[in-house]
Design an enzyme around this catalytic site. Structure first.
Site, short mmCIF file in Angstrom:
data_model
loop_
_atom_site.label_atom_id
_atom_site.label_comp_id
_atom_site.label_asym_id
_atom_site.label_seq_id
_atom_site.Cartn_x
_atom_site.Cartn_y
_atom_site.Cartn_z
N HIS A 1 -1.43 1.24 7.41
CA HIS A 1 -1.92 1.25 6.03
C HIS A 1 -1.76 2.64 5.45
O HIS A 1 -2.05 3.65 6.10
CB HIS A 1 -3.40 0.84 6.02
CG HIS A 1 -3.99 0.74 4.65
ND1 HIS A 1 -3.50 -0.11 3.69
CD2 HIS A 1 -5.02 1.40 4.06
CE1 HIS A 1 -4.21 0.01 2.58
NE2 HIS A 1 -5.14 0.93 2.78
N CYS B 1 0.83 -1.21 0.00
CA CYS B 1 0.00 0.00 0.00
C CYS B 1 0.86 1.25 0.00
O CYS B 1 0.47 2.29 -0.57
CB CYS B 1 -0.95 0.00 1.20
SG CYS B 1 -0.10 -0.11 2.80
#
Length: 511
Positions: A445, A109
């Site tokens: 994330h 990510c």
């Protein structure tokens, strides 16, 4: 028999027509056509009691209502209509101009968010596409951006991974041998360093052979650092010039705003050996930017080493960032004097542009309201809007923009004008953000955000995109959604939720 005088109503008007009762209705319809413009084959003549027929009796002073559209029938489109379900992915992407996301390959990510944020630099894609010789990473990035523009499905970035191929051996995700989580800011820096050999471009987008490199042109700032000894004022200060890819925003217990964190990072104190005192002494270092690039990167320093736990930890503090950034507060006095004239004038011009948009929008609303309330079949006078509501004295926006551009270009300093790729105003708009979600520096994330206007460039003399639309695209790996500008305040930090980490600012254009 003498013709009868009859009245015909059409489109809110009453017209006088001569009717010869000795002739069939077709002749009368032709006479109506002469005054209304409605062809007989599309005409329907209504009278009291029904529709005019061939055996209808004529009456003096009779009123007829004509239904039908004047003029030619609409022509079929030059190109046949194609429905979305009949298009392939490339055609849909071109028709809807939709940005696409990137598939997560397992802890990638950070790279997905960084690559999406760099899409906010259209000049980079121009340089990559026009350069005949590219190294492995720039070539892979060029192909990746090209493939992303030709699809509407989440794309697998399998050609942009080689720089970040570390294997995850922690087993946190239950899978051994996948990619390890990396830092998005480090990824940004490494990508920028990997692009340093990409040739620069000129104002037309053509490659400059043997000239400056793209990163030096559009992304590299210059920092002037002056070091003074606090304990020996008579000691000469030391001045160095350093090239930097980003400026940092330090976050302390008192930092509430990005610009104060930047100033704190530019003014620091350190200990070093003093040649005049022959011992360790305290020095004050003052840093100021002596060159501003077209794209300025700000790093929110949210991860710091904690000795008590022996690892990096995230700084959760809420720090507000600006959607517009005036960099004249952090530049050298020399550069500030060069940029101030055009910067001050551009600020006042932007206020005038905003006022013109308000007047045009207000007028458009009034005109639409007037047209929707106008009767279709009655001869009723329409009340006109007050003269103050109609911008009759406003010219086309392109006329103003050309005039403003000519004025602003005359205010640009010659040294700045000759440095293609630098900021000529020192004023910036925020166009891309990389955020981090979570409390762990080595996990969490990353999500990318890019301003919508980046994907809808101007075409022709006027803007092809509504300047009032300041919403964003949110790139959560392959999930792409619209992110309202009103929600930007939710990524300021203050908890484990998404916090702004890397911000990309673009220099405001003159026109």
């Amino acid at each position: 028999m003498a013709p009868l005088q009859v009245h015909v109503k059409h489109a809110g008007k009453t017209l006088d027509v001569d009717l010869d009762t000795s002739l069939p209705p077709a002749v009368f319809k032709d006479a109506v056509y002469q005054v209304t413009g409605v062809p007989p084959e599309r005409m329907k003549v209504m009278i009291k009691g029904g529709v005019l027929k061939d055996d209808t009796d004529w009456k003096k002073g009779q009123t007829f209502m004509v239904i039908g559209a004047a003029g030619e029938l609409p022509k079929p489109p030059e190109k046949p209509i194609v429905f979305l379900e009949d298009m392939d992915e490339s055609a849909i992407a071109e028709a809807l101009s939709l940005p696409v996301g990137l598939k997560n390959l397992g802890n990638t990510c950070y790279m997905n968010a960084t690559v999406q944020a760099m899409r906010a630099i259209p000049e980079l894609q121009t340089a990559l596409s026009t350069s005949p010789h590219l190294d492995v990473l720039p070539r892979a990035l060029r192909d990746l951006y090209g493939n992303m523009s030709r699809t509407t499905e989440g794309y697998i970035p399998n050609t942009a991974v080689p720089q970040f191929g570390e294997v995850d051996r922690s087993g946190k995700n239950g899978i051994l041998g996948g990619y390890a989580q990396q830092d998005a800011e480090e990824c940004w820096t490494q990508l920028a360093n990997g692009l340093k050999e990409v040739p620069g471009i000129d104002a037309t987008g053509a490659t400059i052979a043997g000239g400056r490199r793209f990163v030096d042109q559009f992304m590299m700032a210059e920092m002037r650092r002056e070091l003074k000894c606090d304990e020996a004022p008579e000691e000469p200060s030391t001045v160095t010039i350093e090239k930097v890819l980003k400026i940092e925003c330090n976050i302390s217990a008192t930092t509430n705003y990005m610009h104060t964190g930047i100033k704190d990072a530019l003014n620091s104190r350190l200990e070093k050996n003093s040649p005049s005192l022959a011992r360790q002494a305290v020095y004050s270092q003052t840093s100021r930017l002596s060159r501003l690039p077209s794209y300025l990167t700000v790093h929110m320093v949210r991860f710091a080493w904690r000795r008590d736990i022996g690892k990096k930890a995230k700084i959760m503090r809420k720090v507000k960032f600006a959607s517009e950034f005036d960099a004249l507060e952090v530049v050298t006095d020399e550069l500030k004097s060069k940029l101030t004239p055009v910067s001050s004038r551009l600020k006042s011009i932007e206020k005038e542009r905003a006022e013109r948009r308000k007047v045009r929008k207000r007028t458009r609303v009034v005109q639409e309201a007037s047209s929707s309330s106008r009767p279709a079949e009655e001869n009723t006078d329409v009340e006109m809007a007050p003269a103050s509501e109609v911008p009759g004295d406003l010219e086309e926006e392109s006329v103003y923009r050309k005039r403003e551009l000519l004025e602003l270009e005359g205010l640009v300093d010659d040294d700045v004008k000759n440095d293609f790729g630098c900021s000529v105003t020192g004023l910036y708009d925020l166009v891309a953000i990389v955020t981090h979600k979570g409390a762990d520096a080595d996990a969490g994330h990353y999500i990318g955000f890019v301003k919508k206007s980046v994907f809808h460039a101007k075409s022709g003399d006027g803007p092809a995109f509504d300047e009032d639309d300041e919403d964003w695209y949110k790139f959560d790996d392959d999930k792409v959604s619209v992110f309202p500008k009103e929600k930007l305040g939710t990524i300021d930090g203050g908890g484990e939720d998404a916090s702004a980490y890397v911000l990309l600012y673009r220099s405001k254009p003159l026109a």
